[in-house]
Design a protein around this motif. Structure first.
Motif, PDB file in Angstrom:
ATOM      1  N   GLN A 144       0.844  -1.198   0.000  1.00  0.00           N
ATOM      2  CA  GLN A 144       0.000   0.000   0.000  1.00  0.00           C
ATOM      3  C   GLN A 144       0.879   1.248   0.000  1.00  0.00           C
ATOM      4  OE1 GLN A 144      -3.260  -0.602  -0.264  1.00  0.00           O
ATOM      5  NE2 GLN A 144      -2.927  -2.814   0.014  1.00  0.00           N
ATOM      6  N   GLY A 145       1.965   1.194  -0.781  1.00  0.00           N
ATOM      7  CA  GLY A 145       2.962   2.245  -0.726  1.00  0.00           C
ATOM      8  C   GLY A 145       2.503   3.592  -1.221  1.00  0.00           C
ATOM      9  N   THR A 146       1.519   3.659  -2.121  1.00  0.00           N
ATOM     10  CA  THR A 146       1.137   4.937  -2.713  1.00  0.00           C
ATOM     11  C   THR A 146       0.333   5.792  -1.740  1.00  0.00           C
ATOM     12  OG1 THR A 146       1.133   3.965  -4.923  1.00  0.00           O
ATOM     13  CG2 THR A 146      -0.047   6.032  -4.635  1.00  0.00           C
ATOM     14  N   LEU A 147      -0.708   5.231  -1.145  1.00  0.00           N
ATOM     15  CA  LEU A 147      -1.590   6.018  -0.289  1.00  0.00           C
ATOM     16  C   LEU A 147      -1.228   5.938   1.186  1.00  0.00           C
ATOM     17  CD1 LEU A 147      -5.077   5.356  -1.934  1.00  0.00           C
ATOM     18  CD2 LEU A 147      -3.579   7.329  -2.211  1.00  0.00           C
ATOM     19  N   TYR A 148      -0.536   4.874   1.603  1.00  0.00           N
ATOM     20  CA  TYR A 148      -0.213   4.713   3.021  1.00  0.00           C
ATOM     21  C   TYR A 148       1.278   4.839   3.324  1.00  0.00           C
ATOM     22  CZ  TYR A 148      -5.007   3.195   3.830  1.00  0.00           C
ATOM     23  OH  TYR A 148      -6.374   3.145   3.927  1.00  0.00           O
ATOM     24  N   GLY A 149       2.150   4.694   2.327  1.00  0.00           N
ATOM     25  CA  GLY A 149       3.542   5.015   2.534  1.00  0.00           C
ATOM     26  C   GLY A 149       4.447   3.850   2.840  1.00  0.00           C
ATOM     27  N   ALA A 471      26.818   3.776  16.658  1.00  0.00           N
ATOM     28  CA  ALA A 471      26.391   5.040  16.059  1.00  0.00           C
ATOM     29  C   ALA A 471      26.341   4.873  14.553  1.00  0.00           C
ATOM     30  CB  ALA A 471      27.347   6.172  16.431  1.00  0.00           C
ATOM     31  N   ALA A 472      25.227   5.268  13.989  1.00  0.00           N
ATOM     32  CA  ALA A 472      25.086   5.147  12.538  1.00  0.00           C
ATOM     33  C   ALA A 472      23.997   6.092  12.060  1.00  0.00           C
ATOM     34  CB  ALA A 472      24.759   3.715  12.136  1.00  0.00           C
ATOM     35  N   GLN A 473      24.063   6.399  10.798  1.00  0.00           N
ATOM     36  CA  GLN A 473      23.045   7.234  10.162  1.00  0.00           C
ATOM     37  C   GLN A 473      22.900   6.776   8.724  1.00  0.00           C
ATOM     38  OE1 GLN A 473      23.506   9.826   7.626  1.00  0.00           O
ATOM     39  NE2 GLN A 473      21.320  10.363   7.681  1.00  0.00           N
ATOM     40  N   ILE A 474      21.655   6.676   8.268  1.00  0.00           N
ATOM     41  CA  ILE A 474      21.401   6.222   6.909  1.00  0.00           C
ATOM     42  C   ILE A 474      20.230   6.986   6.323  1.00  0.00           C
ATOM     43  CG2 ILE A 474      19.907   4.330   7.682  1.00  0.00           C
ATOM     44  CD1 ILE A 474      20.925   2.694   5.290  1.00  0.00           C
ATOM     45  N   GLU A 475      20.336   7.321   5.065  1.00  0.00           N
ATOM     46  CA  GLU A 475      19.242   7.942   4.329  1.00  0.00           C
ATOM     47  C   GLU A 475      18.871   7.033   3.166  1.00  0.00           C
ATOM     48  OE1 GLU A 475      19.630  12.045   3.249  1.00  0.00           O
ATOM     49  OE2 GLU A 475      20.992  12.460   4.927  1.00  0.00           O
ATOM     50  N   THR A 476      17.595   6.764   3.030  1.00  0.00           N
ATOM     51  CA  THR A 476      17.107   5.966   1.904  1.00  0.00           C
ATOM     52  C   THR A 476      15.894   6.658   1.301  1.00  0.00           C
ATOM     53  OG1 THR A 476      15.761   4.587   3.378  1.00  0.00           O
ATOM     54  CG2 THR A 476      17.957   3.783   2.829  1.00  0.00           C
ATOM     55  N   SER A 477      15.713   6.483   0.021  1.00  0.00           N
ATOM     56  CA  SER A 477      14.593   7.105  -0.695  1.00  0.00           C
ATOM     57  C   SER A 477      14.029   6.115  -1.696  1.00  0.00           C
ATOM     58  CB  SER A 477      15.046   8.378  -1.428  1.00  0.00           C
ATOM     59  OG  SER A 477      15.568   9.323  -0.532  1.00  0.00           O
ATOM     60  N   LYS A 478      12.767   6.291  -2.000  1.00  0.00           N
ATOM     61  CA  LYS A 478      12.137   5.417  -2.988  1.00  0.00           C
ATOM     62  C   LYS A 478      10.855   6.061  -3.489  1.00  0.00           C
ATOM     63  CE  LYS A 478      11.816   1.423  -5.184  1.00  0.00           C
ATOM     64  NZ  LYS A 478      12.849   0.966  -6.144  1.00  0.00           N
ATOM     65  N   THR A 479      10.607   5.892  -4.769  1.00  0.00           N
ATOM     66  CA  THR A 479       9.320   6.264  -5.347  1.00  0.00           C
ATOM     67  C   THR A 479       8.540   4.997  -5.643  1.00  0.00           C
ATOM     68  OG1 THR A 479      10.163   8.316  -6.327  1.00  0.00           O
ATOM     69  CG2 THR A 479       8.136   7.390  -7.255  1.00  0.00           C
ATOM     70  N   THR A 480       7.429   4.840  -4.985  1.00  0.00           N
ATOM     71  CA  THR A 480       6.554   3.698  -5.225  1.00  0.00           C
ATOM     72  C   THR A 480       5.381   4.149  -6.089  1.00  0.00           C
ATOM     73  OG1 THR A 480       5.436   4.152  -3.123  1.00  0.00           O
ATOM     74  CG2 THR A 480       7.174   2.499  -3.108  1.00  0.00           C
ATOM     75  N   TRP A 481       4.806   3.205  -6.816  1.00  0.00           N
ATOM     76  CA  TRP A 481       3.736   3.574  -7.736  1.00  0.00           C
ATOM     77  C   TRP A 481       2.692   2.463  -7.819  1.00  0.00           C
ATOM     78  CZ3 TRP A 481       3.619  -0.133 -11.457  1.00  0.00           C
ATOM     79  CH2 TRP A 481       4.816  -0.809 -11.751  1.00  0.00           C
ATOM     80  N   ALA A 500       1.574  -2.856  -8.426  1.00  0.00           N
ATOM     81  CA  ALA A 500       2.012  -1.900  -7.413  1.00  0.00           C
ATOM     82  C   ALA A 500       3.397  -2.267  -6.908  1.00  0.00           C
ATOM     83  CB  ALA A 500       1.020  -1.868  -6.251  1.00  0.00           C
ATOM     84  N   THR A 501       4.068  -1.276  -6.351  1.00  0.00           N
ATOM     85  CA  THR A 501       5.361  -1.499  -5.729  1.00  0.00           C
ATOM     86  C   THR A 501       5.294  -1.077  -4.269  1.00  0.00           C
ATOM     87  OG1 THR A 501       6.192   0.685  -6.376  1.00  0.00           O
ATOM     88  CG2 THR A 501       6.583  -1.152  -7.895  1.00  0.00           C
ATOM     89  N   GLY A 502       6.195  -1.626  -3.463  1.00  0.00           N
ATOM     90  CA  GLY A 502       6.253  -1.294  -2.045  1.00  0.00           C
ATOM     91  C   GLY A 502       7.682  -1.084  -1.604  1.00  0.00           C
ATOM     92  N   TYR A 503       7.832  -0.445  -0.443  1.00  0.00           N
ATOM     93  CA  TYR A 503       9.162  -0.060   0.038  1.00  0.00           C
ATOM     94  C   TYR A 503       9.164  -0.012   1.562  1.00  0.00           C
ATOM     95  CZ  TYR A 503      12.213   3.814   1.698  1.00  0.00           C
ATOM     96  OH  TYR A 503      13.063   4.619   2.406  1.00  0.00           O
ATOM     97  N   LYS A 504      10.166  -0.653   2.162  1.00  0.00           N
ATOM     98  CA  LYS A 504      10.425  -0.523   3.591  1.00  0.00           C
ATOM     99  C   LYS A 504      11.825   0.033   3.761  1.00  0.00           C
ATOM    100  CE  LYS A 504      11.045  -4.053   6.461  1.00  0.00           C
ATOM    101  NZ  LYS A 504      10.776  -5.156   7.413  1.00  0.00           N
TER     102      LYS A 504
END
Length: 746
Positions: A144-149, A471-481, A500-504
């Protein structure tokens, strides 16, 4: 409250609330043992009839929850297709279509989102509180990546509570049952003025432990319950075109988290790496007879406190509607757990785990939507989520492993920030055919500062103790559709096809990168953790789904069918591994997995007084590419909690008898075998095929404001593991319980 009820009330409150409450229209009983009826849902973030919603989902009403005795998320799972909801020691574990995640720490994320009134609840222990004054629960299966994230690769569970209405209403209920169970609940709804209505709900419950203590101590064990909760809601009409709904909830639980037994209660052959199911009575399986060779168990406890303030503003702006949903939530937890801690085949230690944690989360969503009846309709919005946690895990009793008396993990702040922009358009190609396209762009930023401490006493002493940096820091990005096509086939069938696609989000494990510094601790190359171990990547999938919903015989029957095919990449799995000479909780990417299956369910009204519900699921969820230790291949092995076949059957019948109505009902679930695996230990536990049956009998005199209901759950009185961790700690399912409930409506 339904739209019809609002139209019948001429007050300003009802007129303004019709918009904001359209998504809270009362869900009729739409599943086991109920008469088929139309239900208004918000699975697409807009109010639609369930029979016209092109999403694989199940809806359970609040009335049905009471009838079945499902008063917590963990009791709901067996009722719905391809869903496991298990309350393990670390919190609620959600598995949908074989997809789950076991990292419940402050740095982990679930694969399925748990929502309360549309607000994301990030931590598993905070998801275990009892249901309170529920209108309905919507369970969405699939990404449910598009409407719920983010973190919805498996699906979404949205618990929707009753909102204030424009009429006075009050009710109360009480229960008593086996294991000294007692419960109460009460609600009152008061229309204060034409523009303001208030609603209050309270509940409490308690039962004794289901487990038997044979450790030679006087202490109580877990699988008990003690909880109190309350909610206050206000609905305010802001003129004719806007309404504001505000909710505040507060819950406290005082329980025992020693809710497990050794895996040897269920299996032989663990020392050889091939656990084999063995015979045993329910009492034997629920008995903890483990006597640690290194320590004496203490009285365990688990104190939890959750509170949240949320608001929803809905403002009609002509052809469009503006909706804002905001929330601030806090969750605190303190517990002492006595571990069964296997350190070698056939040998386990007793370890005391003391935990304290504080978590707060804020979320905001601003969304604009247009009338769905238009030729081109849609919605778009912005989303922001922020979470901060401060936790301390302390372990005592590991000296035989060469560790000091106190092995401690203080962490904080652990932060997660997520920002997203999303939109979805639907084009009515003809009166019967619609095409949908949507996308969501998400950016996640996670960080943590903490340490691994080796201490001689409860408090850290820099003169005698040592610590390693986490100690750690990470940035991740994704466009789901999401792309979809749905069509009305005749007047009674909706069919759809979606891709549909999903992302965690990705994350990090314990340790540090070479050269980093925090808390006055450095990270020289000699103790640094390689990036391939320190970080794990986002989990992604592509899903194809074909489905249909059909209403037959003038609405007296329904048939739903869904076929799906997933292609998972970088599936995230968690377990304990030894790093830098000490045990750590590690999450890694499992390579590639495949999930495909078929879900069938339906309801039939039998004559005038009977109703039947059924479901059948077929599931093939397995690894395509995965090696838990880099040597052995698990390709072809099943994912956890993914039985190949599950069938359910429920029936309810109403009888007129002695000047009242007698209602009798039953529900049965038959599951084929499945597995619970511990990849870090190379173990795979087989859960044999099994059947579970519930019965209920209710009575209400004609015209009386009261009713009585008797229930038996798990008639067979068989238990099985619902969770097994890396140490062999096994959480069993509930034994047979019997209870009697009385309800009164004022």
């Amino acid at each position: 409250m339904s739209k019809k009820e609002f139209r019948l009330n001429p007050s300003l409150l009802a007129a303004a609330a019709a918009g904001i409450m359209s998504g809270n229209a009362a869900a009729q009983e739409a599943s086991i043992g109920t008469t088929p009826a139309e239900v208004v849902v918000t699975a697409t973030r807009l109010p639609t009839l369930a029979s016209r919603t092109p999403v694989a989902m199940s809806v359970v009403s609040g009335a049905q929850l009471v009838m079945e005795g499902s008063d917590s998320p963990a009791q709901l799972g067996k009722r719905l297709p391809n869903l496991h909801l298990d309350q393990a020691a670390e919190g609620l574990r959600i598995t949908i279509r074989g997809v789950t995640n076991s990292d419940s720490t402050d740095k982990g994320d679930p694969s399925a989102a748990f929502l309360l009134d549309g607000v994301y609840i990030p931590r598993g222990p905070a998801q275990t509180f009892a249901f309170l004054d529920v209108d309905r629960i919507e369970v969405l299966r699939g990404p449910q990546g598009t409407l719920y994230g983010r973190n919805t690769t498996a699906g979404v569970i949205n618990v929707i509570s009753n909102a204030p209405t424009a009429r006075f209403d009050a009710s109360a209920g009480a229960e008593a049952g086996s294991f000294n169970s007692r419960k109460f609940n009460a609600t009152v709804n008061v229309p204060v003025s034409p523009a303001l209505a208030l609603r209050a709900a309270v509940a409490g419950q308690r039962h004794d432990s289901y487990l038997h203590n044979a450790q030679g101590t006087p202490y109580e064990l877990g699988l008990d319950r003690g909880e109190r909760s309350a909610r206050l809601s206000a609905l305010l009409a802001l003129g004719q075109d806007a309404a504001l709904l505000v909710r505040y909830d507060h819950g406290r639980a005082s329980e025992n988290n020693d809710r497990f037994v050794p895996d040897t209660n269920f299996y032989d052959g663990i020392s050889t790496g091939t656990p084999n199911w063995r015979a045993g009575s329910t009492d034997q399986r629920l008995t903890n007879a483990f006597r640690p060779p290194n320590t004496v168990p203490e009285q365990g406890y688990n104190e939890k406190r959750a509170r949240g303030l949320g608001a929803q503003l809905e403002w009609k702006l002509g052809a469009a509607t503006l909706t804002w949903l905001g929330s601030h939530r806090r969750f605190d937890q303190d517990m002492l757990v006595n571990y069964y801690y296997r350190v070698a085949p056939g040998f386990a230690l007793g370890v005391h785990n003391l935990y304290t944690g504080k978590n707060q989360a804020d979320s905001h969503e601003l969304r604009v939507s247009t009338d769905a009846a238009r030729a081109l309709s849609g919605q778009a919005g912005l989303y922001y989520f922020s979470e901060e946690s401060h936790t301390t895990y302390s372990f005592r009793g590991l000296q035989l492993l060469g560790l000091p008396p106190y092995y401690v993990f203080p962490s904080g702040p652990t932060k997660a920030d997520s920002r997203a922009v999303f939109g979805q358009l639907t084009w009515r190609m003809t009166d019967r055919v619609r095409a949908t396209a949507g996308a969501r762009s998400t950016h996640d930023d996670k960080s943590r500062i903490g340490s691994t401490n080796f201490q001689l006493a409860a408090a850290f002493n820099p003169a005698t103790d040592t610590r390693l940096l986490n100690a750690a820091q990470i940035e991740t990005s994704k466009t789901t559709w999401r792309l979809g096509l749905d069509a009305d086939i005749g007047a009674s069938t909706l069919a759809w096809l979606s891709i549909a696609t999903g992302y965690k989000a990705g994350g990090f494990n314990d340790g540090c990168a070479a050269g980093s510094t925090a808390l006055g601790i450095g990270c020289p190359p000699a103790i640094a953790v390689p990036a391939s171990t320190l970080f794990y990547q986002p989990e992604t999938l592509r899903s194809i789904e074909i489905g249909s919903r059909t209403r037959l015989w003038d609405g007296r029957a329904t048939v739903n069918a869904v076929a799906f095919d997933y292609d998972y990449t970088n599936l995230q799995l968690s377990g304990v591994a030894v790093l830098q000479g000490a045990p750590r909780f590690v999450t890694s990417n499992a390579g590639v997995a495949s999930v495909k299956g078929l879900e069938l369910d339906g309801t039939v009204q039998v004559l005038e007084r009977g109703s039947l519900a059924w479901s059948l699921t077929l599931l093939d969820a397995h690894y395509d590419v995965y090696s838990p230790d880099g040597v052995r291949s698990w390709a072809g092995r099943k994912l956890d909690r993914a039985p190949s076949r599950v069938a359910t059957l429920g029936y309810d019948h109403r009888f007129t008898l002695g000047g009242g109505q007698l209602t009798a009902g039953m529900f049965a679930r038959a599951s084929s075998e499945y597995v619970i695996a511990v990849p870090s230990q190379g173990l795979s536990y087989r859960i044999p095929s099994h059947t579970s049956t519930d019965l209920r009998l209710g009575w209400q005199p004609q015209g009386a404001p009261w009713s009585v209901l008797a229930r038996v759950r798990n008639l067979e009185d068989k238990v099985r593991p619902i969770a097994i961790d890396s140490f062999g700690m096994t959480t069993p399912s509930d034994p047979r319980t019997v209870d009697l409930r009385v309800d009164y409506r004022f």
